[in-house]
Design an enzyme around this catalytic site. Sequence first.
Site, PDB file in Angstrom:
ATOM      1  N   SER A 112      -9.003   6.507   9.732  1.00 59.03           N
ATOM      2  CA  SER A 112      -9.305   5.336   8.898  1.00 59.03           C
ATOM      3  C   SER A 112      -8.822   4.049   9.540  1.00 59.03           C
ATOM      4  CB  SER A 112      -8.637   5.507   7.529  1.00 59.03           C
ATOM      5  OG  SER A 112      -8.736   4.330   6.758  1.00 59.03           O
ATOM      6  N   TYR A 137      -1.258   5.972   2.714  1.00 62.49           N
ATOM      7  CA  TYR A 137      -2.505   6.591   3.182  1.00 62.49           C
ATOM      8  C   TYR A 137      -2.689   6.326   4.670  1.00 62.49           C
ATOM      9  CZ  TYR A 137      -7.616   7.177   3.615  1.00 62.49           C
ATOM     10  OH  TYR A 137      -8.879   7.543   4.009  1.00 62.49           O
TER      11      TYR A 137
END
Length: 270
Positions: A112, A137
């Site tokens: 990501s 995250y």
Amino acid sequence: MAKYKRILITGAAGRLGSRLRGGLAHLADTIRLTDVNPIADLGPNEEFVQADLDDLDAVVAACEGCDAIVHFGARADEDKWQVILHSNIIGGYNVYEGARRGGAKRVVYASSVHAIGFHKIVDQIDAHAPHRPDSLYGVAKCFMEDLSRMYFDKFGLESVCCRIFSSFPEPADRRHLWSYLSFDDCVRMVEASLRAPVVEHTILFATSDNREKGFDNRLAGHIGFHPQDNTEPFRAAMEAATPEIDPKLPRFRFLGGYMTELPHPDDAKA
């Protein structure tokens, strides 16, 4: 003849995993799907193994007999530490360990932008830029990129870590004009990552062919990913929805967008 005998897709019931099922079907004799949720509508060359990524034995069993793994499972947004730890970090380790034990040749991992979210857009970073996660995250994505590097250097397991920016049915805000990855281009990206003759350990920035870029992707040129979609059909509407941009706000300055402004998730009220 298919290149692979069996490809495993983790998170196969998710937003992107469900799209990859059909898009990758021609690359293998069998597509094995795994998810914590059941999948009933199996295609002619699909099989399903239900597994929680937090369960090492279940994941190792799902990886058995697979020569490539497309790891798109786990929590797909910021969450409390215990959720990220078990779903994204421990679960990700289990996938790589399952791949090693099962003899897989390659993993395509859904990393990501949030692994490098605190780099400025104007910096135009490439894959050599250090990690600057913008969230728990993002920290998990950094861990997985480093873990996959170790599994290549030590065990020869190749990986393409695809730093996905924003992949939804359509762009939803002005930031998406440059960060958007269409579902079709996501499939093209994973297919290119599976087809490339040699990938070793590659970091690939993943967006469609949008006018603006927040990165330099030249270090992934050997993958052969050529996105075919762009956000120009959505530009007028997105710019009209956000006519003013405040350059002082982190969401407009940093690659990670809104996630750079989130509080610590464990501080949130129940």
